[in-house]
Write a protein that holds these residues in place. Sequence first.
Motif, PDB file in Angstrom:
ATOM      1  N   LEU A  72       0.827  -1.211   0.000  1.00 38.93           N
ATOM      2  CA  LEU A  72       0.000   0.000   0.000  1.00 38.93           C
ATOM      3  C   LEU A  72       0.861   1.261   0.000  1.00 38.93           C
ATOM      4  CD1 LEU A  72      -2.807  -1.093   2.474  1.00 38.93           C
ATOM      5  CD2 LEU A  72      -2.978  -0.857  -0.005  1.00 38.93           C
ATOM      6  N   ARG A  73       2.012   1.208   0.670  1.00 41.34           N
ATOM      7  CA  ARG A  73       2.908   2.361   0.664  1.00 41.34           C
ATOM      8  C   ARG A  73       3.409   2.634  -0.749  1.00 41.34           C
ATOM      9  NH1 ARG A  73       7.959   2.678   0.186  1.00 41.34           N
ATOM     10  NH2 ARG A  73       8.334   0.462   0.644  1.00 41.34           N
ATOM     11  N   ILE A  74       3.789   1.578  -1.471  1.00 39.03           N
ATOM     12  CA  ILE A  74       4.263   1.736  -2.849  1.00 39.03           C
ATOM     13  C   ILE A  74       3.151   2.289  -3.725  1.00 39.03           C
ATOM     14  CG2 ILE A  74       5.108   0.521  -4.893  1.00 39.03           C
ATOM     15  CD1 ILE A  74       6.495  -1.457  -2.983  1.00 39.03           C
ATOM     16  N   LEU A  75       1.940   1.751  -3.577  1.00 38.58           N
ATOM     17  CA  LEU A  75       0.810   2.218  -4.384  1.00 38.58           C
ATOM     18  C   LEU A  75       0.490   3.679  -4.066  1.00 38.58           C
ATOM     19  CD1 LEU A  75      -1.348   1.514  -6.487  1.00 38.58           C
ATOM     20  CD2 LEU A  75      -2.828   0.756  -4.599  1.00 38.58           C
ATOM     21  N   ASP A  76       0.517   4.039  -2.794  1.00 36.39           N
ATOM     22  CA  ASP A  76       0.273   5.436  -2.409  1.00 36.39           C
ATOM     23  C   ASP A  76       1.301   6.362  -3.050  1.00 36.39           C
ATOM     24  OD1 ASP A  76      -1.914   4.788  -0.860  1.00 36.39           O
ATOM     25  OD2 ASP A  76      -0.794   4.727   1.029  1.00 36.39           O
ATOM     26  N   ASP A  77       2.581   5.953  -3.028  1.00 38.26           N
ATOM     27  CA  ASP A  77       3.640   6.768  -3.620  1.00 38.26           C
ATOM     28  C   ASP A  77       3.438   6.930  -5.126  1.00 38.26           C
ATOM     29  OD1 ASP A  77       4.804   7.070  -1.145  1.00 38.26           O
ATOM     30  OD2 ASP A  77       6.371   5.574  -1.473  1.00 38.26           O
ATOM     31  N   LEU A  78       3.062   5.833  -5.778  1.00 36.16           N
ATOM     32  CA  LEU A  78       2.838   5.885  -7.224  1.00 36.16           C
ATOM     33  C   LEU A  78       1.684   6.828  -7.563  1.00 36.16           C
ATOM     34  CD1 LEU A  78       3.175   2.093  -8.150  1.00 36.16           C
ATOM     35  CD2 LEU A  78       4.732   3.929  -8.840  1.00 36.16           C
ATOM     36  N   GLU A  79       0.615   6.758  -6.795  1.00 34.01           N
ATOM     37  CA  GLU A  79      -0.543   7.604  -7.063  1.00 34.01           C
ATOM     38  C   GLU A  79      -0.235   9.070  -6.776  1.00 34.01           C
ATOM     39  OE1 GLU A  79      -4.179   4.387  -6.360  1.00 34.01           O
ATOM     40  OE2 GLU A  79      -3.539   5.674  -4.694  1.00 34.01           O
ATOM     41  N   GLY A  83      -0.136  12.251  -9.753  1.00 34.71           N
ATOM     42  CA  GLY A  83      -0.916  13.483  -9.690  1.00 34.71           C
ATOM     43  C   GLY A  83      -2.326  13.359 -10.218  1.00 34.71           C
ATOM     44  N   GLY A  84      -2.974  12.248  -9.924  1.00 31.01           N
ATOM     45  CA  GLY A  84      -4.353  12.067 -10.364  1.00 31.01           C
ATOM     46  C   GLY A  84      -4.514  11.380 -11.704  1.00 31.01           C
ATOM     47  N   GLN A  85      -3.412  11.168 -12.423  1.00 34.08           N
ATOM     48  CA  GLN A  85      -3.472  10.464 -13.699  1.00 34.08           C
ATOM     49  C   GLN A  85      -3.457   8.950 -13.463  1.00 34.08           C
ATOM     50  OE1 GLN A  85      -3.860  12.020 -16.744  1.00 34.08           O
ATOM     51  NE2 GLN A  85      -4.153  13.794 -15.379  1.00 34.08           N
ATOM     52  N   PRO A  86      -4.056   8.164 -14.376  1.00 33.59           N
ATOM     53  CA  PRO A  86      -4.027   6.704 -14.211  1.00 33.59           C
ATOM     54  C   PRO A  86      -2.595   6.175 -14.201  1.00 33.59           C
ATOM     55  CG  PRO A  86      -5.645   7.351 -15.863  1.00 33.59           C
ATOM     56  CD  PRO A  86      -4.842   8.583 -15.555  1.00 33.59           C
ATOM     57  N   LEU A  87      -2.366   5.174 -13.386  1.00 38.90           N
ATOM     58  CA  LEU A  87      -1.047   4.546 -13.333  1.00 38.90           C
ATOM     59  C   LEU A  87      -0.885   3.566 -14.491  1.00 38.90           C
ATOM     60  CD1 LEU A  87      -0.864   3.645  -9.532  1.00 38.90           C
ATOM     61  CD2 LEU A  87       0.062   5.680 -10.660  1.00 38.90           C
ATOM     62  N   PHE A 144      -5.919  -2.419  -5.300  1.00 33.14           N
ATOM     63  CA  PHE A 144      -5.151  -2.638  -6.526  1.00 33.14           C
ATOM     64  C   PHE A 144      -6.080  -2.898  -7.711  1.00 33.14           C
ATOM     65  CE2 PHE A 144      -1.742  -2.872  -3.556  1.00 33.14           C
ATOM     66  CZ  PHE A 144      -0.589  -2.587  -4.273  1.00 33.14           C
ATOM     67  N   THR A 145      -7.174  -3.591  -7.470  1.00 31.29           N
ATOM     68  CA  THR A 145      -8.135  -3.815  -8.545  1.00 31.29           C
ATOM     69  C   THR A 145      -8.721  -2.503  -9.035  1.00 31.29           C
ATOM     70  OG1 THR A 145      -8.693  -6.010  -7.681  1.00 31.29           O
ATOM     71  CG2 THR A 145     -10.263  -4.995  -9.198  1.00 31.29           C
ATOM     72  N   ARG A 146      -9.046  -1.607  -8.090  1.00 31.14           N
ATOM     73  CA  ARG A 146      -9.583  -0.303  -8.485  1.00 31.14           C
ATOM     74  C   ARG A 146      -8.550   0.481  -9.291  1.00 31.14           C
ATOM     75  NH1 ARG A 146     -14.472  -1.465  -8.456  1.00 31.14           N
ATOM     76  NH2 ARG A 146     -14.807   0.714  -9.049  1.00 31.14           N
ATOM     77  N   ALA A 147      -7.282   0.383  -8.890  1.00 32.54           N
ATOM     78  CA  ALA A 147      -6.233   1.084  -9.632  1.00 32.54           C
ATOM     79  C   ALA A 147      -6.127   0.544 -11.056  1.00 32.54           C
ATOM     80  CB  ALA A 147      -4.891   0.948  -8.905  1.00 32.54           C
ATOM     81  N   LEU A 148      -6.245  -0.789 -11.213  1.00 35.28           N
ATOM     82  CA  LEU A 148      -6.198  -1.382 -12.551  1.00 35.28           C
ATOM     83  C   LEU A 148      -7.411  -0.970 -13.379  1.00 35.28           C
ATOM     84  CD1 LEU A 148      -4.867  -4.995 -11.839  1.00 35.28           C
ATOM     85  CD2 LEU A 148      -3.735  -3.227 -13.207  1.00 35.28           C
ATOM     86  N   LEU A 149      -8.569  -0.895 -12.748  1.00 34.55           N
ATOM     87  CA  LEU A 149      -9.767  -0.455 -13.467  1.00 34.55           C
ATOM     88  C   LEU A 149      -9.607   0.964 -13.995  1.00 34.55           C
ATOM     89  CD1 LEU A 149     -12.610  -1.900 -11.210  1.00 34.55           C
ATOM     90  CD2 LEU A 149     -12.326  -2.331 -13.659  1.00 34.55           C
ATOM     91  N   THR A 150      -8.989   1.819 -13.199  1.00 32.11           N
ATOM     92  CA  THR A 150      -8.760   3.194 -13.636  1.00 32.11           C
ATOM     93  C   THR A 150      -7.768   3.252 -14.784  1.00 32.11           C
ATOM     94  OG1 THR A 150      -9.197   4.001 -11.396  1.00 32.11           O
ATOM     95  CG2 THR A 150      -8.006   5.483 -12.869  1.00 32.11           C
ATOM     96  N   SER A 151      -6.758   2.385 -14.739  1.00 33.81           N
ATOM     97  CA  SER A 151      -5.734   2.405 -15.786  1.00 33.81           C
ATOM     98  C   SER A 151      -6.171   1.660 -17.039  1.00 33.81           C
ATOM     99  CB  SER A 151      -4.432   1.793 -15.255  1.00 33.81           C
ATOM    100  OG  SER A 151      -4.585   0.407 -15.013  1.00 33.81           O
ATOM    101  N   LEU A 152      -7.177   0.799 -16.925  1.00 33.54           N
ATOM    102  CA  LEU A 152      -7.669   0.016 -18.070  1.00 33.54           C
ATOM    103  C   LEU A 152      -9.185   0.196 -18.194  1.00 33.54           C
ATOM    104  CD1 LEU A 152      -5.678  -3.267 -17.317  1.00 33.54           C
ATOM    105  CD2 LEU A 152      -5.151  -1.593 -19.106  1.00 33.54           C
ATOM    106  N   PRO A 153      -9.637   1.385 -18.540  1.00 28.19           N
ATOM    107  CA  PRO A 153     -11.072   1.677 -18.539  1.00 28.19           C
ATOM    108  C   PRO A 153     -11.876   0.905 -19.569  1.00 28.19           C
ATOM    109  CG  PRO A 153      -9.857   3.473 -19.554  1.00 28.19           C
ATOM    110  CD  PRO A 153      -8.834   2.559 -18.967  1.00 28.19           C
ATOM    111  N   GLY A 154     -11.230   0.289 -20.539  1.00 28.93           N
ATOM    112  CA  GLY A 154     -11.970  -0.452 -21.558  1.00 28.93           C
ATOM    113  C   GLY A 154     -12.162  -1.913 -21.232  1.00 28.93           C
ATOM    114  N   VAL A 155     -11.773  -2.331 -20.022  1.00 32.34           N
ATOM    115  CA  VAL A 155     -11.843  -3.745 -19.667  1.00 32.34           C
ATOM    116  C   VAL A 155     -12.906  -3.952 -18.589  1.00 32.34           C
ATOM    117  CG1 VAL A 155     -10.523  -5.726 -18.826  1.00 32.34           C
ATOM    118  CG2 VAL A 155      -9.388  -3.950 -20.193  1.00 32.34           C
ATOM    119  N   PRO A 156     -13.791  -4.937 -18.753  1.00 28.99           N
ATOM    120  CA  PRO A 156     -14.816  -5.192 -17.729  1.00 28.99           C
ATOM    121  C   PRO A 156     -14.201  -5.487 -16.371  1.00 28.99           C
ATOM    122  CG  PRO A 156     -15.280  -6.442 -19.728  1.00 28.99           C
ATOM    123  CD  PRO A 156     -13.907  -5.868 -19.898  1.00 28.99           C
TER     124      PRO A 156
END
Length: 254
Positions: A72-79, A83-87, A144-156
Amino acid sequence: MTLSRSSLTRDAILDAAERLFAEQGHDKTSMRQITKTAQVNLSAVNYHFGSKDALIEAVFQRRLDALNDERLRILDDLETQAGGQPLKPSAIVEAYFGPLVRHACSAGAERRAFMPLQSSNLSDPNGAITALFEAERSVVAHRFTRALLTSLPGVPEAEIVWRFHFMLGATAYAIMGAESSSQVMNLQGDTSINAEELLNRLMTFLLGGLRAPLPAQLSALPAGQAHAPAGASTRATTDHHTSSSSQGGIHDTK
């Protein structure tokens, strides 16, 4: 901060149990051995943990907490850096699986104790360790799933959950079976596990699966109609529509 005598005793029991579990497995470790190594009496173990099963869970929980905190620390740092953009999906995948691989390939007793418990989780799907692992994983994996959904908006969403599910299984097997697989296949040379080498190979495999084309029967379905693995926590969203075809795959994973 100075730890209380009770906290020191609890930590001593956990350290002793972890060391013995690493050396001979938790099934073959007796409470008498644990109390002797920790230099405490049985009543102290019963006071802090109540039973051997609860002690096993506590050993597992301590390592799992540290692992998930790092993820979670790594994910927080990446986000924060984004700056609000998809990872990038590759960064998300490495943030989740990288700490596990590095932890598993460390030389300390914690690795040798943690991985057999992880193996027990896979081979005993109705056990207490499984319940603990699933409860912890559901919270962290959801982030992490939510982060992937944000980065891959075209995938169910259900497809993301399925692929995350497959990546978990592949990673667990890779960690626990790397040395034995090398021996079984008579691979020459050094068969010891190097964390970065294993992670590089694993990431190539995981990202290949993540970017694979959607199954043909799913490519024509609306986002909410695909089904996630049983027991997985997923909330279907109608604003994530499928833009990938069975030939297109998932892109931008590097």
